[in-house]
Design an enzyme around this catalytic site. Structure first.
Site, PDB file in Angstrom:
ATOM      1  N   ASP A 285       0.857  -1.169   0.000  1.00  0.00           N
ATOM      2  CA  ASP A 285       0.000   0.000   0.000  1.00  0.00           C
ATOM      3  C   ASP A 285       0.908   1.239   0.000  1.00  0.00           C
ATOM      4  O   ASP A 285       2.145   1.127   0.092  1.00  0.00           O
ATOM      5  CB  ASP A 285      -0.939  -0.038   1.231  1.00  0.00           C
ATOM      6  N   GLU A 494     -10.904   6.137   4.839  1.00  0.00           N
ATOM      7  CA  GLU A 494      -9.847   5.631   5.720  1.00  0.00           C
ATOM      8  C   GLU A 494      -9.981   6.152   7.149  1.00  0.00           C
ATOM      9  O   GLU A 494     -11.094   6.180   7.687  1.00  0.00           O
ATOM     10  CB  GLU A 494      -8.488   5.943   5.092  1.00  0.00           C
TER      11      GLU A 494
HETATM   12  O1  LIG Z   1      -4.730   5.302  -3.362  1.00  0.00           O
HETATM   13  C1  LIG Z   1      -3.768   4.287  -3.305  1.00  0.00           C
HETATM   14  C2  LIG Z   1      -3.964   3.443  -2.034  1.00  0.00           C
HETATM   15  C3  LIG Z   1      -5.293   2.697  -2.032  1.00  0.00           C
HETATM   16  O2  LIG Z   1      -5.327   1.792  -3.139  1.00  0.00           O
HETATM   17  C4  LIG Z   1      -5.432   1.902  -0.723  1.00  0.00           C
HETATM   18  O3  LIG Z   1      -6.625   1.113  -0.706  1.00  0.00           O
HETATM   19  C5  LIG Z   1      -5.474   2.810   0.484  1.00  0.00           C
HETATM   20  O4  LIG Z   1      -5.206   2.084   1.666  1.00  0.00           O
HETATM   21  C6  LIG Z   1      -4.553   3.989   0.312  1.00  0.00           C
HETATM   22  N1  LIG Z   1      -4.311   4.907   1.230  1.00  0.00           N
HETATM   23  C7  LIG Z   1      -3.525   5.844   0.662  1.00  0.00           C
HETATM   24  C8  LIG Z   1      -3.044   7.000   1.379  1.00  0.00           C
HETATM   25  C9  LIG Z   1      -3.178   7.035   2.786  1.00  0.00           C
HETATM   26  C10 LIG Z   1      -2.751   8.135   3.497  1.00  0.00           C
HETATM   27  C11 LIG Z   1      -2.175   9.235   2.833  1.00  0.00           C
HETATM   28  C12 LIG Z   1      -2.076   9.202   1.429  1.00  0.00           C
HETATM   29  C13 LIG Z   1      -2.514   8.087   0.709  1.00  0.00           C
HETATM   30  C14 LIG Z   1      -3.278   5.480  -0.644  1.00  0.00           C
HETATM   31  N2  LIG Z   1      -3.917   4.314  -0.837  1.00  0.00           N
END
Ligand SMILES: OC[C@@H]1[C@@H](O)[C@H](O)[C@@H](O)c2nc(-c3ccccc3)cn21
Length: 605
Positions: A285, A494
């Site tokens: 990730d 998230e």
């Molecule tokens: O977007 C790409 C991936 C996505 O596919 C995943 O399911 C997800 O857990 C995710 N969190 C972030 C992310 C989290 C915090 C700050 C910036 C970006 C980036 N991503």
């Protein structure tokens, strides 16, 4: 010899072996590197042999970029890759978790919690095929979907990304993978990466494993479970995903019994790759390696060592690519990471790129730009909305059913609540931006209010008041035959969605009390999960769970007014109180307000 890896008539493994045998360490490590589009100039891609680029949530070529702008951006990056010595094409990835959410005017489908309520794997497959076309319209061949989390606690901010709390329902809905990638034909080989053609996209089942089982639903936290519990609750969807030929698997930020998944060699290599014989590539990730340590990035060399030795093949870096490349190079040169591990990673990445035809079709098919937001896809999304709605109450005890509502009224219809006229809120997170937006200017779609106005007979007095005060209600209550109250959660994604109280956000409860206390009402709840209902449910005449329906809000009116019957069944247990959580179907202690699988039905009128 002619470059056999470029010859599509060669057997797959011949192409992989030929190309791998030609690659320098720098070219191999480049293939394992995924960088964010902001960093991905053709020169950087060329100089570092970058294998993959992504759009993070909301990362777009320009605001409201049309498909042509996306195609131009991706093709520009691709030219940088094809100009390298070996000409290995990049694979561009993006989160299309409920439609092509980053893209202006894309069709936005109901989030997975609603699709789970349709109990319709065939519908999910059709949705997958439509989403694939809309993603290909922008020249992108790879998506970080589907999320196959088995969300066991609705306090988790990502619970709406999960089809269900019940592993079997999630397993059934993995049919969406066969929509994204195409169905493996009869006689075809199951369990190896598959893609039918250039109108499909490579998929990514995520987040491996146990992302939906963390303590109190805290995002990225610790999943405490025996191996048996992990295998019976969280692992089953991966059996189906692998059999269906999913091309990639993304690792979860979360931990299992205190060990970070991104460092878990047993589960990634021994179980997923060896036991389940997964043959595609494993991707981290975003900054997943950095987050192996606390604080994150505290020891990046250690992070790289643990993540790559655990079996991660491609790293979503996404910004500090020189640090990653230099670190991994050092660890290989000093013998910490054997070349065999690097070769396994690159072999898997090349297998996916060859299988999906990327070498033969590295550039976008410009003839597909018209697929974005196509009416046919919007009609499909509207069908999904209809089938996702769950009727929880229809008439107070002793009353006759309120739904379906009559399209012809003597008096007027009052529509109240913030979520009746808010396209962004009905779409939820991962829409235009990472967190999603409120309001009606974010993209093209139909609000629930729009749908109501179109459904009733022309000339009907439909009055919309976002938050009618008690005075308005008292003066006008005799004027309305009934009221439709649409309330719910704001968009979130998230950790921003983690929530320990799960109450309906203000002013929802007050609107319910004010309106339903004086006028016969149906409440439509727009949320990513079950919320606290008990204090208000007796005031309501009827109640509909609409989840996060997406851009085609007309689907709500279709069922409210009886063009279609209610058929949806709860994909999640509806708790009474958060003190009961976690509480899932099959638990010994099970005292829900509405049980898993509950849903009242109505006939089309
Ligand atoms: O977007 C790409 C991936 C996505 O596919 C995943 O399911 C997800 O857990 C995710 N969190 C972030 C992310 C989290 C915090 C700050 C910036 C970006 C980036 N991503």
């Amino acid at each position: 010899s002619a470059d056999r890896y470029k010859d599509p008539s060669q057997p797959l493994n011949t192409r992989i072996d030929d190309l791998l045998g030609r690659m320098t360490l720098a070219e191999k490590i480049g293939q394992m590197s995924q960088i964010e589009r902001e960093k991905a100039t053709p020169d950087v891609i060329n100089k570092y042999f970058i294998g993959s680029v992504l759009s993070g949530g909301g990362s777009v070529p320009e605001k409201n970029a049309p498909p042509e702008a996306w195609v131009g951006m991706v093709n520009g990056m691709q030219s940088g890759a094809l100009s390298t010595r070996l000409g290995i094409p990049i694979i561009y990835g993006i989160d299309a978790v409920h439609g092509h959410g980053n893209v202006y005017k894309a069709t936005i489908f109901p989030h997975n919690v609603g699709l789970g309520c349709t109990r319709d794997p065939e519908l999910a497959k059709r949705i997958g095929a439509a989403v694939a076309l809309e993603v290909r319209a922008t020249g992108i061949p790879y998506i970080f979907a589907p999320c196959v989390a088995v969300c066991r606690d609705p306090r988790w901010g990502r619970c709406y990304e999960s089809f269900s709390e019940h592993p079997e329902l999630v397993q059934n809905m993995t049919s969406i993978i066969s929509g994204f990638q195409g169905e493996i034909p009869a006689g075809g080989t199951l369990g190896v990466p598959f893609m039918a053609g250039q109108r499909n996209v490579a998929a990514c089942s995520k987040h491996y494993v146990g992302d939906g089982g963390t303590t109190n639903g805290i995002n990225e936290n610790n999943t405490v479970a025996t191996f048996h519990e992990l295998l019976s609750i969280h692992m089953p969807p991966y059996y189906n995903a692998v059999i269906r030929g999913v091309s990639t698997v993304m690792i979860s930020y979360s931990s299992w019994n205190g060990l970070k998944m991104h460092a878990n060699r047993f589960l990634i290599t021994d179980f997923l790759k060896k036991e389940l014989r997964f043959r595609g590539f494993v991707i981290s990730d975003w900054q997943g390696l950095d987050r192996i340590t606390t604080p994150e990035h505290a020891d990046y060399l250690l992070s790289i060592k643990l993540g790559i030795l655990a079996g991660i093949d491609m790293v979503m870096i996404p910004f500090n690519y020189t640090e990653f490349i230099d670190g991994l190079t050092l660890l290989v040169n000093n013998g910490t990471i054997p070349m065999s591990r690097i070769d396994d990673a690159v072999r898997r990445i090349l297998r996916v790129k060859f299988t999906m035809g990327l070498f033969e079709n590295p550039y976008a098919d410009p003839s597909l730009t018209g697929e974005l937001g196509k009416q046919e896809h919007r009609d499909l999304a509207r069908e999904a909305v209809r089938k996702s709605l769950v009727l929880l109450k229809n008439g107070k005890p002793g009353d006759k059913p309120l739904l379906p509502l009559p399209k012809k009224t003597y008096g007027g219809i009052l529509v109240a609540g913030s979520h009746a006229n808010d396209l962004g809120s009905q779409c939820g997170g991962w829409t235009i931006t990472w967190q999603g937006l409120t309001g009606n200017n974010l993209t093209a779609g139909t609000t629930i209010l729009d749908g109501i106005k179109r459904a009733v007979v022309p000339g009907t007095d439909v009055v919309y008041s976002e938050n009618p005060d008690a005075g308005f209600i008292q003066q006008n209550k005799a004027r309305f035959d009934y009221a439709i109250v649409v309330v719910g959660e704001p968009p979130y994604a998230e950790t921003f969605g983690d929530n320990l109280n799960l109450t309906i956000p203000a002013p929802g409860p007050a609107i319910i009390q004010n309106v339903c206390g004086s006028i016969k009402c149906v409440v439509v709840l727009v949320s990513g999960r079950p919320l606290v209902l008990e204090p208000y449910i007796n005031t309501m005449n009827a109640l509909v769970a609409a989840w996060l329906p997406g851009t085609e809000g007309q689907g709500v009116a279709d069922v409210l007014f009886g063009d279609y019957g209610f058929t949806g069944k709860l994909s999640r247990t509806w708790f009474r109180s958060v003190n009961q959580l976690p509480m899932n179907v099959g638990d010994a202690r099970y005292d829900p307000l509405f049980p898993f699988g509950f849903g009242l039905e109505t006939q089309p009128s």
